[in-house]
Design an enzyme around this catalytic site. Structure first.
Site, PDB file in Angstrom:
ATOM      1  N   GLU A  26      12.434   2.333  13.723  1.00 35.24           N
ATOM      2  CA  GLU A  26      11.477   3.378  13.314  1.00 35.24           C
ATOM      3  C   GLU A  26      10.248   3.286  14.208  1.00 35.24           C
ATOM      4  O   GLU A  26      10.196   2.456  15.114  1.00 35.24           O
ATOM      5  CB  GLU A  26      11.099   3.209  11.838  1.00 35.24           C
ATOM      6  CG  GLU A  26      10.448   1.867  11.520  1.00 35.24           C
ATOM      7  CD  GLU A  26      10.177   1.666  10.039  1.00 35.24           C
ATOM      8  OE1 GLU A  26       9.988   2.655   9.314  1.00 35.24           O
ATOM      9  OE2 GLU A  26      10.118   0.492   9.620  1.00 35.24           O
ATOM     10  N   LYS A  85       6.399  -1.867   1.634  1.00 35.17           N
ATOM     11  CA  LYS A  85       5.268  -1.292   2.373  1.00 35.17           C
ATOM     12  C   LYS A  85       4.132  -2.312   2.348  1.00 35.17           C
ATOM     13  O   LYS A  85       3.166  -2.204   1.581  1.00 35.17           O
ATOM     14  CB  LYS A  85       4.875   0.058   1.759  1.00 35.17           C
ATOM     15  CG  LYS A  85       4.125   0.947   2.725  1.00 35.17           C
ATOM     16  CD  LYS A  85       4.222   2.388   2.286  1.00 35.17           C
ATOM     17  CE  LYS A  85       3.212   3.289   2.974  1.00 35.17           C
ATOM     18  NZ  LYS A  85       3.244   3.290   4.420  1.00 35.17           N
ATOM     19  N   TYR A 111       0.830  -1.207   0.000  1.00 29.90           N
ATOM     20  CA  TYR A 111       0.000   0.000   0.000  1.00 29.90           C
ATOM     21  C   TYR A 111       0.861   1.253   0.000  1.00 29.90           C
ATOM     22  O   TYR A 111       2.078   1.188   0.174  1.00 29.90           O
ATOM     23  CB  TYR A 111      -0.937  -0.016   1.219  1.00 29.90           C
ATOM     24  CG  TYR A 111      -0.276   0.299   2.535  1.00 29.90           C
ATOM     25  CD1 TYR A 111       0.557  -0.614   3.172  1.00 29.90           C
ATOM     26  CD2 TYR A 111      -0.455   1.544   3.143  1.00 29.90           C
ATOM     27  CE1 TYR A 111       1.181  -0.312   4.366  1.00 29.90           C
ATOM     28  CE2 TYR A 111       0.153   1.851   4.347  1.00 29.90           C
ATOM     29  CZ  TYR A 111       0.975   0.918   4.956  1.00 29.90           C
ATOM     30  OH  TYR A 111       1.590   1.228   6.136  1.00 29.90           O
ATOM     31  N   LEU A 119      11.185   1.435   6.723  1.00 33.61           N
ATOM     32  CA  LEU A 119      10.552   1.864   5.480  1.00 33.61           C
ATOM     33  C   LEU A 119      11.277   3.122   4.985  1.00 33.61           C
ATOM     34  O   LEU A 119      11.496   4.038   5.783  1.00 33.61           O
ATOM     35  CB  LEU A 119       9.072   2.194   5.729  1.00 33.61           C
ATOM     36  CG  LEU A 119       8.326   2.552   4.438  1.00 33.61           C
ATOM     37  CD1 LEU A 119       7.983   1.287   3.665  1.00 33.61           C
ATOM     38  CD2 LEU A 119       7.063   3.340   4.743  1.00 33.61           C
TER      39      LEU A 119
HETATM   40  N1  PMP Z   1       7.733   3.804   8.687  1.00 33.41           N
HETATM   41  C1  PMP Z   1       6.627   3.047   8.726  1.00 33.41           C
HETATM   42  C2  PMP Z   1       6.697   1.694   9.346  1.00 33.41           C
HETATM   43  C3  PMP Z   1       5.425   3.527   8.182  1.00 33.41           C
HETATM   44  O1  PMP Z   1       4.317   2.755   8.214  1.00 33.41           O
HETATM   45  C4  PMP Z   1       5.385   4.839   7.632  1.00 33.41           C
HETATM   46  C5  PMP Z   1       4.123   5.418   7.056  1.00 33.41           C
HETATM   47  N2  PMP Z   1       3.290   4.536   6.472  1.00 33.41           N
HETATM   48  C6  PMP Z   1       6.566   5.590   7.637  1.00 33.41           C
HETATM   49  C7  PMP Z   1       7.719   5.036   8.159  1.00 33.41           C
HETATM   50  C8  PMP Z   1       6.588   6.990   7.044  1.00 33.41           C
HETATM   51  O2  PMP Z   1       6.582   6.922   5.659  1.00 33.41           O
HETATM   52  P1  PMP Z   1       6.056   8.147   4.774  1.00 33.41           P
HETATM   53  O3  PMP Z   1       6.827   9.340   5.194  1.00 33.41           O
HETATM   54  O4  PMP Z   1       6.358   7.737   3.383  1.00 33.41           O
HETATM   55  O5  PMP Z   1       4.599   8.298   5.065  1.00 33.41           O
END
Ligand code: PMP
Length: 297
Positions: free
Chosen positions: A195, A157, A39, A219
């Site tokens: 994270e 993701k 996603y 991610l």
């Molecule tokens: N890490 C994880 C595990 C996430 O789920 C997300 C957001 N979905 C992020 C980092 C942040 O990613 P982004 O800045 O692309 O929203």
């Protein structure tokens, strides 16, 4: 709890735009049975997407990562824009979901038919307009640290969000806004912060920003990249993509987490204040730069 979307909300499903009430999933959809899908979440401000191409590129990587063929990520980006136009939203988040669909009776073995088409779903969720005062303090709250029990391919993701969802819920039960993952990686003798459950984590130490490297254990956040770019090109802030421990995080001058939804100052960890327990000056400056990027786009 957020209110459910009205049944006449326009979504993209089953290959076209239709009311939510006319979209449903098959019982044997592999997204449901195996979380077999990936996603994205893209933010729109004044009807315009932010960082659309990086989201499409990351979707393409995720699709490759789970060997899911049959979809052009740039076409998904176009459909997302079209959905926002049809829905008439000024401010929204669009959820993109690609699953392997219904391939018949439940089977671990993936057998892809020659005429295979993945199942693409797009849903636009209205959001409040961005806080336009770029000098305002970012939202803030506490965090807890929990074991990172996810798989080893966190760069994908994936829809397998149960560990993240349980961690976020544990944080909320503890009165915190985010759960921050800590993991001992194979071949190492020390745990590191990776994270957040749905965010990337930054700490500020002696005026320098630190965040975990994009080495597959986190991610590759789009917001993370935007902030690092702003640190380098606008703010002149030194930064390093480098691992740090829970002890480093607790002793940091400032901590913040970020995602497409927002940047959040972390002002305490397990109830112990970070710095003076208020959003710090660097966090505030980074939030201002992020807000200005969105407004400028
Ligand atoms: N890490 C994880 C595990 C996430 O789920 C997300 C957001 N979905 C992020 C980092 C942040 O990613 P982004 O800045 O692309 O929203």
């Amino acid at each position: 709890m957020p209110a459910p979307l009205p049944p006449d909300t326009i979504v993209y499903a089953h290959g076209d735009f239709r009311p939510l009430a006319q979209a449903s999933y098959a019982l044997e959809e592999r997204g449901v049975l195996f979380a077999d899908g990936v996603y994205e979440v893209v933010r729109y401000d004044r009807g315009k997407p932010f960082a659309l191409k990086p989201h499409a590129d990351r979707l393409a990587n995720s699709l490759d990562g789970i060997d899911l063929p049959g979809l052009d990520a740039d076409e998904v980006a176009d459909l997302s824009n079209e959905l926002v136009k049809r829905a008439g939203h000024d401010h929204c988040k669009v959820y993109w979901q690609v699953t392997r669909g219904d391939l018949g009776p439940r089977d671990f073995l993936i057998q892809t038919p020659t005429d295979f088409k993945p199942n693409l779903t797009l849903i636009a969720y209205p959001t409040p307009p961005l806080q336009r005062d770029a000098t305002a303090l970012p939202p803030s709250g506490g965090a807890i640290i929990v074991e990172d029990c996810r798989w080893t391919k966190c760069w994908i993701k994936s829809l397998m969000l149960q560990p993240a969802s349980l961690a976020k819920t544990a944080a909320h039960k503890a009165g915190a806004v985010e759960a921050i993952f800590e993991r001992e990686k194979p071949g190492t003798t020390e745990s590191h912060i990776t994270e957040g459950s749905s965010t990337n984590v930054f700490i500020v130490r002696d005026g320098q920003l630190l965040t975990h490297p994009n080495d597959g254990w986190v991610l590759p956040g789009i917001t993370r990249d935007v902030l690092l770019d702003a640190a380098q090109n606008e703010l002149g802030l030194p930064f390093a993509e480098q691992t740090f421990t829970a002890a480093d995080l607790k002793a940091a001058d400032e901590v913040f987490v970020c995602s497409t939804t927002q940047l959040t100052a972390i002002t305490s960890v397990h109830g112990q204040p970070i710095g003076d327990g208020q959003p710090g000056p660097i966090t505030t400056a980074v939030n201002k730069a992020y807000t200005e990027r969105i407004l400028a786009d």
